[in-house]
Enzyme design. Structure first.
Site, PDB file in Angstrom:
ATOM      1  N   GLU A  86     -67.271 -31.986  -5.872  1.00 43.76           N
ATOM      2  CA  GLU A  86     -66.719 -31.716  -7.206  1.00 43.76           C
ATOM      3  C   GLU A  86     -67.629 -30.656  -7.818  1.00 43.76           C
ATOM      4  O   GLU A  86     -68.824 -30.889  -7.996  1.00 43.76           O
ATOM      5  CB  GLU A  86     -66.702 -32.984  -8.060  1.00 43.76           C
ATOM      6  N   GLU A 104     -51.419 -28.352 -13.196  1.00 40.98           N
ATOM      7  CA  GLU A 104     -51.148 -29.786 -13.389  1.00 40.98           C
ATOM      8  C   GLU A 104     -50.345 -29.968 -14.673  1.00 40.98           C
ATOM      9  O   GLU A 104     -50.864 -30.408 -15.706  1.00 40.98           O
ATOM     10  CB  GLU A 104     -52.465 -30.556 -13.349  1.00 40.98           C
ATOM     11  N   GLU A 144     -53.351 -38.978  -9.352  1.00 40.40           N
ATOM     12  CA  GLU A 144     -54.349 -39.385 -10.348  1.00 40.40           C
ATOM     13  C   GLU A 144     -53.746 -39.556 -11.751  1.00 40.40           C
ATOM     14  O   GLU A 144     -54.166 -40.423 -12.504  1.00 40.40           O
ATOM     15  CB  GLU A 144     -55.489 -38.369 -10.391  1.00 40.40           C
ATOM     16  N   PRO A 148     -44.312 -21.257  -7.292  1.00 41.43           N
ATOM     17  CA  PRO A 148     -42.915 -20.946  -7.056  1.00 41.43           C
ATOM     18  C   PRO A 148     -42.020 -21.352  -8.236  1.00 41.43           C
ATOM     19  O   PRO A 148     -42.105 -22.474  -8.720  1.00 41.43           O
ATOM     20  CB  PRO A 148     -42.558 -21.792  -5.832  1.00 41.43           C
ATOM     21  N   HIS A 185     -58.847 -29.331  -4.443  1.00 36.37           N
ATOM     22  CA  HIS A 185     -58.205 -29.764  -5.689  1.00 36.37           C
ATOM     23  C   HIS A 185     -58.526 -28.763  -6.790  1.00 36.37           C
ATOM     24  O   HIS A 185     -59.540 -28.075  -6.736  1.00 36.37           O
ATOM     25  CB  HIS A 185     -58.660 -31.180  -6.059  1.00 36.37           C
ATOM     26  N   HIS A 201     -67.243 -34.676  -0.178  1.00 36.86           N
ATOM     27  CA  HIS A 201     -66.606 -34.311  -1.451  1.00 36.86           C
ATOM     28  C   HIS A 201     -67.526 -33.410  -2.273  1.00 36.86           C
ATOM     29  O   HIS A 201     -68.690 -33.724  -2.470  1.00 36.86           O
ATOM     30  CB  HIS A 201     -66.256 -35.568  -2.257  1.00 36.86           C
ATOM     31  N   GLU A 234     -54.224 -29.475  -3.830  1.00 39.53           N
ATOM     32  CA  GLU A 234     -53.506 -30.208  -4.877  1.00 39.53           C
ATOM     33  C   GLU A 234     -52.581 -29.195  -5.567  1.00 39.53           C
ATOM     34  O   GLU A 234     -51.521 -28.881  -5.048  1.00 39.53           O
ATOM     35  CB  GLU A 234     -54.529 -30.841  -5.821  1.00 39.53           C
TER      36      GLU A 234
HETATM   37  C1  NOJ Z   1     -59.739 -34.057  -9.792  1.00 38.38           C
HETATM   38  C2  NOJ Z   1     -59.185 -34.313  -8.418  1.00 38.38           C
HETATM   39  O1  NOJ Z   1     -57.838 -33.938  -8.351  1.00 38.38           O
HETATM   40  C3  NOJ Z   1     -59.373 -35.790  -8.106  1.00 38.38           C
HETATM   41  O2  NOJ Z   1     -58.808 -36.080  -6.841  1.00 38.38           O
HETATM   42  C4  NOJ Z   1     -60.833 -36.125  -8.144  1.00 38.38           C
HETATM   43  O3  NOJ Z   1     -61.002 -37.499  -7.959  1.00 38.38           O
HETATM   44  C5  NOJ Z   1     -61.454 -35.749  -9.503  1.00 38.38           C
HETATM   45  N1  NOJ Z   1     -61.146 -34.398  -9.835  1.00 38.38           N
HETATM   46  C6  NOJ Z   1     -62.960 -35.922  -9.483  1.00 38.38           C
HETATM   47  O4  NOJ Z   1     -63.524 -35.023  -8.574  1.00 38.38           O
HETATM   48 CA    CA Z   2     -56.517 -32.750 -10.067  1.00 37.44          CA
END
Ligand code: NOJ
Ligand code: CA
Length: 691
Positions: free
Chosen positions: A390, A181, A482, A198, A457, A388, A476
């Site tokens: 995380e 990122e 975001e 790449p 992600h 989801h 991602e």
């Molecule tokens: C980073 C992710 O890219 C995003 O989409 C997500 O909302 C946050 N982490 C929290 O999980």
């Molecule tokens: Ca992210």
């Protein structure tokens, strides 16, 4: 559909042996790319390549430094496989076949290459085969190393070189073993200190290329670093730099052998040739899954943007986003707007520890999120729920729960999961090292057993694993939407660089489509709280509204999100594009573009076509012949364009929707504002009349 449904075009496979020092070159089927192998006087293996008869890659190094643990000994002996190597055989062959995938930019792909496998033996007793495959759209090669009798092996350095015959411009992000990122840089090749792949370039002779890797499994990621020590002939030279284990070792293997991912160079005469190339997928293993019927592309919305803009929370408090009532509202919106899926972030216990201990629980919903009620409602309304996870990058915590979490999700009826790794991996591991690569693969395999598809992600980079595991749908792996909620955001150039860099590796879950470009509905909202240090209170999306619509086409993802809060879509005329859009396309082509400047892409889904065009800072008009449309048919073209006074900085939300009837012999003038874009839906007139 069976994923193994290969239909042979002229399924040619041939192999022949050559005496060791003759014929150490192999060319692409069309003859334009020639790759040669040689050894120098020190027995160092070298590769080089020409394109259209001109030098492209100068002699570049191959090989490793390795530690060999002999049977019964804990003391390794160190060797290099970069000198003292002797060619023992050269085998040539190739393949030409057509294969099908359950989803993708193109459902049908031709794999046509010539192969040369050079077997070498080292004076230390090790064997190394370098397997080269040359396609019309580029080169791939991998190493197969064996040290007979060894208990285990370690790679302490990989020494693959890329020495450019000509300088040129390049587009890349810096090498970083923890994140992708990062902002893209445009710089002369010779000035690039290090890069992640790449890494895309255009040589001074006008050849486009991109260095990446394919089939990354049980090995660390490859990055590039400038190699000043390389031969003076080269205009710019790079060597591989692998993400290490905490002790500095690059890769470790039980047993006496290992195989690396493919090192790849996509090659084209036009920038869009890189986007239209299937090289990365063609270098991956065929599908491992018996049945892929359950893996379906879809559009989705979700409880997400409210948290990023600071008006809702992931954790359970008075501003909690993922409540049962909100979830039902999103399910209703999806069902009413021809959208197949919904994601709910912040549905489970653990968000209080985000940024701290990072211990999420993937089977314990918050008290105000009634999972059974939500799942029953989604089923009733025909909407798929994306779970989801995380993980906060707490890989041990996730692996402890993995089996249970995926079984539980499947039992609840959730056949998609979005994962995230926002945080540091415990134990000093890098997110892109071999330890993490193994983890990401384990998640894909576990999910596949429970018929769950993934959106990852903070992933390990895309390298075409989706061919082998099509449930690995989207990732991602670059700065996504975001960043526009809580930082200076992604500049217009980002959107026209991604298709020529990150997207060459595979789909991206950028999550485009924010209509409230200036964040007017959240900026001064009484519930808004700053939660991210980069948030200066002036964040916004740095494009026009029409460009956001076009990104649904341009930034390919089989799971494509309309990422704004649904209030910003309700009653908005331009949202009709997303209602009509189909994430399950059959065929795609990038029609025109230059990295960092603009891009025009068309996709066909069934009989409908969707065109997306985006420009960077410069306003421009691109003439697009519609010869991709079926001949002899008339289409209603619905055009979502920047308004005449649109400009991403000063007037981003000015847009115009118009309609006209077109055929394949027409040409469309696609006019775009600065930071703007255009999207077009083409619906066959006979279908449109049927309503
Ligand atoms: C980073 C992710 O890219 C995003 O989409 C997500 O909302 C946050 N982490 C929290 O999980
Ligand atoms: Ca992210």
């Amino acid at each position: 559909m069976r994923a193994f449904a290969f239909c042979a075009l002229c399924a040619a496979v041939f192999f022949q042996s050559c005496s060791s020092r003759e014929g150490m070159s192999v060319s692409s089927p069309d003859g334009s790319i020639v790759l040669s192998f040689s050894t120098d006087s020190a027995g160092s293996p070298l590769w080089q390549a020409s394109v259209d008869g001109k030098p492209f890659i100068e002699p570049s190094s191959l090989g490793f430094d390795i530690d060999v643990f002999p049977g019964g000994s804990s003391e390794p002996s160190s060797h290099d496989l970069v000198s003292g190597m002797e060619v023992s055989s050269v085998k040539k062959g190739g393949e030409d076949y057509v294969w099908e995938q359950p989803w993708g930019e193109n459902k049908t792909i031709r794999c046509h290459y010539n192969e040369m496998a050079v077997a070498l033996s080292s004076d230390c007793g090790a064997f190394m085969t370098v397997r080269f495959r040359v396609f019309d759209d580029g080169i791939g090669f991998r190493y197969e190393v064996a040290c007979p009798g060894a208990d285990s092996l370690r790679v302490t350095e990989e020494r693959t070189g890329f020495a450019f015959a000509k300088d040129g411009d390049s587009w890349s992000i810096p090498a970083d073993f923890n994140t992708y990122e990062l902002d893209y840089r445009t710089m002369p090749l010779e000035k690039v200190p290090d890069a992640n792949t790449p890494m895309t370039f255009r040589t001074s002779e006008g050849i486009y290329g991109s260095i990446h890797e394919a089939a990354l499994k049980d090995y660390p990621e490859m990055t590039l670093k400038a190699d000043e020590a390389s031969g003076s002939q080269a205009a710019a030279a790079f060597t591989t730099s692998l993400a290490p284990w905490p002790d500095g070792v690059k890769a470790r293997f039980a047993g006496d052998s290992f195989v690396t991912p493919w090192r790849t160079v996509q090659i084209g005469r036009k920038a869009v040739d890189l986007i239209n190339s299937s090289l990365i997928l063609n270098l991956n293993d065929p599908c491992e899954l018996e049945d892929t019927e359950w893996i379906k592309p879809m559009k989705y919305v979700g409880i997400w943007w409210g948290m990023h803009t600071g008006v809702q929370t992931w954790k359970m408090d008075e501003r909690h986003g993922a409540t049962t009532a909100n979830a039902k509202k999103y399910i209703d919106f999806a069902a009413d707007n021809n959208i197949e899926g919904v994601v709910f972030e912040g549905w489970n216990e653990g968000w209080e520890s985000w940024g701290g201990m990072q211990s999420f629980d993937f089977t314990r919903p918050y008290a105000d999120f009634d999972i059974d009620e939500v799942m029953a409602y989604a089923k009733e309304r025909g909407v798929s729920v994306i779970g989801h996870h995380e993980t906060g990058a707490n890989i041990p915590n996730y692996e402890r729960q993995l089996e249970n979490a995926y079984r539980w999700s499947a039992e609840k009826g959730m056949h998609y999961v979005k994962t995230g790794y926002a945080g540091g991996v415990p134990g000093g591991h890098f997110r892109h090292g071999q330890y993490a690569v193994r983890h990401y693969r384990k998640v894909v395999e576990t999910a596949a057993r429970y018929e769950i598809s993934l959106d990852v992600h903070e992933p390990i980079k895309e390298t075409g694993i989706r061919r082998t595991y099509p449930n690995m749908m989207t990732l991602e792996g670059a700065k996504g939407m975001e960043w526009n909620a809580w930082s200076a955001g992604n500049p217009p150039v980002h959107y026209v660089t991604l298709p020529f860099t990150r997207l060459l590796s595979g789909p991206m879950d950028y999550t485009p489509g924010v209509f409230d470009v200036l964040l007017e509905s959240t900026k001064d909202h009484p519930d808004r709280r700053k939660w991210n240090d980069l948030d200066k209170g002036d964040s916004r999306v740095n494009t026009t509204l029409a460009a956001q619509i076009a990104c649904w086409v341009v930034l390919y993802s089989p799971l494509q999100m309309a990422s704004d809060m649904i209030e910003n879509y309700e009653g908005h005329p331009a949202f009709q594009f997303f209602r009509d859009f189909d994430a399950d396309c059959d065929w795609s082509e990038a029609l025109a573009g230059e990295p960092g400047e603009f891009v025009v892409v068309v996709r066909r889904a069934g009989e409908k076509y969707f065109l997306g065009a985006v420009t960077g800072d410069n306003a421009r008009t691109v003439e697009v012949p519609l010869d991709f449309l079926a001949e002899g048919k008339s289409y209603k073209a619905v055009i979502y364009a920047d308004g005449p006074d649109a400009d991403w900085k000063t007037n981003p939300c000015s847009y115009v929707i118009s309609e006209r009837i077109v055929t394949s012999s027409d040409t469309l003038s696609v006019a775009m504002a600065s930071g703007g874009g255009q999207a077009v839906t083409f619906i066959p007139e006979d279908q449109d009349n049927l309503g």
